[in-house]
Design an enzyme around this catalytic site. Structure first.
Site, mmCIF file in Angstrom:
data_model
loop_
_atom_site.group_PDB
_atom_site.id
_atom_site.type_symbol
_atom_site.label_atom_id
_atom_site.label_comp_id
_atom_site.label_asym_id
_atom_site.label_seq_id
_atom_site.Cartn_x
_atom_site.Cartn_y
_atom_site.Cartn_z
ATOM 1 N N ASN A 24 31.523 26.754 45.725
ATOM 2 C CA ASN A 24 30.764 27.937 46.109
ATOM 3 C C ASN A 24 29.363 27.853 45.531
ATOM 4 O O ASN A 24 29.089 27.060 44.634
ATOM 5 C CB ASN A 24 31.434 29.188 45.523
ATOM 6 C CG ASN A 24 32.846 29.376 46.005
ATOM 7 O OD1 ASN A 24 33.792 29.154 45.272
ATOM 8 N ND2 ASN A 24 32.996 29.778 47.246
ATOM 9 N N ARG B 270 39.479 32.322 41.502
ATOM 10 C CA ARG B 270 40.353 32.129 42.658
ATOM 11 C C ARG B 270 39.905 30.886 43.450
ATOM 12 O O ARG B 270 40.583 29.867 43.454
ATOM 13 C CB ARG B 270 40.317 33.390 43.552
ATOM 14 C CG ARG B 270 41.495 33.514 44.508
ATOM 15 C CD ARG B 270 41.351 32.711 45.789
ATOM 16 N NE ARG B 270 40.148 33.073 46.547
ATOM 17 C CZ ARG B 270 39.675 32.355 47.545
ATOM 18 N NH1 ARG B 270 40.279 31.215 47.907
ATOM 19 N NH2 ARG B 270 38.573 32.713 48.181
ATOM 20 N N ASP B 271 38.741 30.946 44.056
ATOM 21 C CA ASP B 271 38.316 29.853 44.937
ATOM 22 C C ASP B 271 38.051 28.585 44.153
ATOM 23 O O ASP B 271 38.378 27.476 44.601
ATOM 24 C CB ASP B 271 37.053 30.283 45.704
ATOM 25 C CG ASP B 271 36.858 29.505 46.997
ATOM 26 O OD1 ASP B 271 37.596 28.530 47.225
ATOM 27 O OD2 ASP B 271 35.962 29.859 47.776
ATOM 28 N N HIS C 52 29.258 28.311 50.592
ATOM 29 C CA HIS C 52 29.451 27.096 49.798
ATOM 30 C C HIS C 52 28.140 26.320 49.830
ATOM 31 O O HIS C 52 27.331 26.487 50.727
ATOM 32 C CB HIS C 52 30.607 26.264 50.367
ATOM 33 C CG HIS C 52 31.947 26.828 50.025
ATOM 34 N ND1 HIS C 52 32.809 26.238 49.153
ATOM 35 C CD2 HIS C 52 32.563 27.968 50.441
ATOM 36 C CE1 HIS C 52 33.909 26.974 49.031
ATOM 37 N NE2 HIS C 52 33.787 28.033 49.813
ATOM 38 N N CYS D 231 37.656 23.726 49.360
ATOM 39 C CA CYS D 231 38.768 24.113 50.224
ATOM 40 C C CYS D 231 39.576 22.867 50.523
ATOM 41 O O CYS D 231 39.041 21.899 51.048
ATOM 42 C CB CYS D 231 38.261 24.737 51.526
ATOM 43 S SG CYS D 231 39.597 25.109 52.683
ATOM 44 N N HIS E 194 29.939 34.764 51.817
ATOM 45 C CA HIS E 194 30.597 33.797 50.934
ATOM 46 C C HIS E 194 30.102 32.411 51.344
ATOM 47 O O HIS E 194 30.543 31.868 52.355
ATOM 48 C CB HIS E 194 32.117 33.943 51.141
ATOM 49 C CG HIS E 194 32.980 32.952 50.424
ATOM 50 N ND1 HIS E 194 33.601 33.238 49.234
ATOM 51 C CD2 HIS E 194 33.348 31.682 50.742
ATOM 52 C CE1 HIS E 194 34.326 32.186 48.845
ATOM 53 N NE2 HIS E 194 34.183 31.233 49.744
#
Lengths: 329, 329
Positions: free
Chosen positions: B256, B16-17, B216, B247, B214
């Site tokens: 991440n 996803r990310d 990064h 992002c 979460h």
């Protein structure tokens, strides 16, 4: 800087550990510029050269000149590495403040790196101590002798390094006259729990003489390991500008912890390093000029300082006052 | 694995990310392969898709198919991201176990990312809660709703994010029905002291509902921050294979925390992740095949496992017994 900030010493070792591990030799004039730029950024501890035969490490052939330049700064603590008595005598002659002698805990690494067993290296260390003491008679400043224990956290040749061996070498180095014990993760294998355990183990042997840690960032744990060391009372760390570094006898090992990223972490935690991050980042230009094409590493250099981090001073205040929320009104 | 090892959940969010932040769209067949490879390596928590208009994120247009594949594994916990009620309804329809809704604490980021103020986003969150509860009547399994607080540690647009705002948004999200609070360092600005402070701040508000972090790795502090979070009781972390991620509305933000490097650190500390590092490293081949030329990150992938680290099980025993030293005899 507030008076309550605790000091953490960051020693720039790129001029020694970084430069000895790349193929090219940095011209002396650039080494001078690097020292000047690091000093201008506030760095007050540098390991600038090693005394090894120029045949083996031509990168360090100008050690005398480089040290002489570093010593023009009155408040700069200058360290040189010396792997044997002859090297220590040459270092003493230059007037350095600190001499670090590497002592591998891994016998396999010791033989590969200095062609001595750890026990023979302890004997050489004792001889260095005698030479230093002999040179210090008559009221001259006493040079500090650091036992730089290497391959403490593992060895690419030997694998695991028994804790008992670490304690044993630390004890022997102290008996041979070490002023300071430094622990080196030469091959970049240190992990957080292990760092805490080994610091406590060596502190049991060395007490306050355990002073500094030397991490490589081979597996991305350099800063996490630093965090553990801080928690266990260590306040002195080696690092290399742009992450230059490595070890020719430790295959796969990469550079030291990156100075800029380390200083950023320490700043953000409220420690006083005395180093100005903006100037430190700017000093990378010396490396780019002197070593075109050489890979330069560093997260901060790529991402920049966060907007919330005011350059040159602390940005993260401990627990901001619980004012009225701004966003839900 | 010994029974005394504490479990740490690593949620793979690269599908996803990671994938939403690169320009190319990974074909569905490769997403299936990635899920298969991660599952084979022992990963049991994955965030595999988001429900946003395909016009905005074509990379996620196959969310239904990808989730359907993930749900073929009985013991895999499958999460989808949904930024609004419509997305949550679509997610509910697929049968995912968890829905995470991003709520930016920074108003500037919230407007850029979802075109809503944080307060409007809380309203949307409450509507998602109602939709989930309505769908859960009649004894069906209740889907877990996670408030994914983003830009908690700073914002590239706004700069510093006041602690009072974080507490306020966390409180509002709980009042709106969040089962879980997750904290996201969306822009890669988190630093160790701040992480500890903010965890305690949010725990005061959310108690045990504060569950996951979460990070990064924009400034190289991802693993150091993880260490602090572990110390403060967090046992659930997001990560991306090969450090994919970012992002689009956070300039300079990078991927991440790298899953492989995170699992290595956790393994070395004696935590049980259930993940086999050798297989996890091998699973990077899916990314190399699916996204040729895309940069893949990771320290461990480059340096390899240390010799002392026996693949597939713990290598670092807590405080080795003080046997006779081997090296000085």
């Amino acid at each position: 800087m507030s008076e309550t900030q605790e000091r953490v010493v960051v020693t720039e070792v790129g001029m020694r550990d970084g430069l000895q591990s790349i193929a090219r030799t940095m011209p002396t004039a650039f080494k001078r510029r690097w020292i000047d730029a690091a000093y201008a950024a506030g760095v007050r501890h540098m390991e600038v050269a090693s005394f090894v035969p120029a045949k083996l490490l031509p990168q360090m052939a100008d050690a005398d000149e480089v040290i002489a330049h570093a010593l023009t700064y009155d408040d700069l603590i200058v360290t040189a590495l010396a792997p044997n008595l002859k090297g220590a005598q040459r270092a003493l002659h230059t007037g350095v403040h600190r001499i670090v002698a590497p002592i591998s805990v891994s016998a396999a690494h010791s033989l590969a790196n200095v062609r001595k067993t750890p026990a023979d290296m302890i004997d050489a260390f004792a001889a260095m101590r005698e030479a230093i003491d002999a040179a210090s008679t008559g009221g001259t400043r006493r040079v500090e002798l650091i036992a730089g224990l290497s391959t403490v956290f593992g060895c690419t040749l030997q694998g695991a390094v028994p804790y008992a061996d670490i304690a044993s070498i630390a004890r022997a180095a102290l008996q041979a006259g070490a002023d300071v014990i430094a622990l080196g993760d030469t091959t970049g294998e240190a992990t957080p729990r292990q760092v805490g355990e080994i610091i406590e183990l060596v502190r049991d042997v060395a007490g306050e003489r355990l002073r500094s840690l030397h991490f490589h960032d081979t597996r991305g744990l350099g800063l996490a390991n630093t965090l553990v060391a801080l928690k266990h009372g260590i306040r002195e760390f080696d690092a290399s500008l742009a992450g230059l570094g490595g070890c020719p006898h430790a295959p796969g090992a990469t550079g030291n912890v990156n100075t800029e990223d380390l200083v950023f972490m320490l700043d953000s935690m409220g420690y006083d390093t005395g180093i100005d991050l903006t100037r430190l980042l700017a000093s990378r230009a010396v490396l780019a000029d002197a070593l075109p094409g050489e890979p330069l590493y560093g997260y901060l250099a790529r991402a920049g300082l966060p907007k919330q981090f005011a350059a040159g001073r602390q940005a993260f205040e401990s627990f901001q006052p619980a004012t009225e929320p701004q966003v839900l009104q």
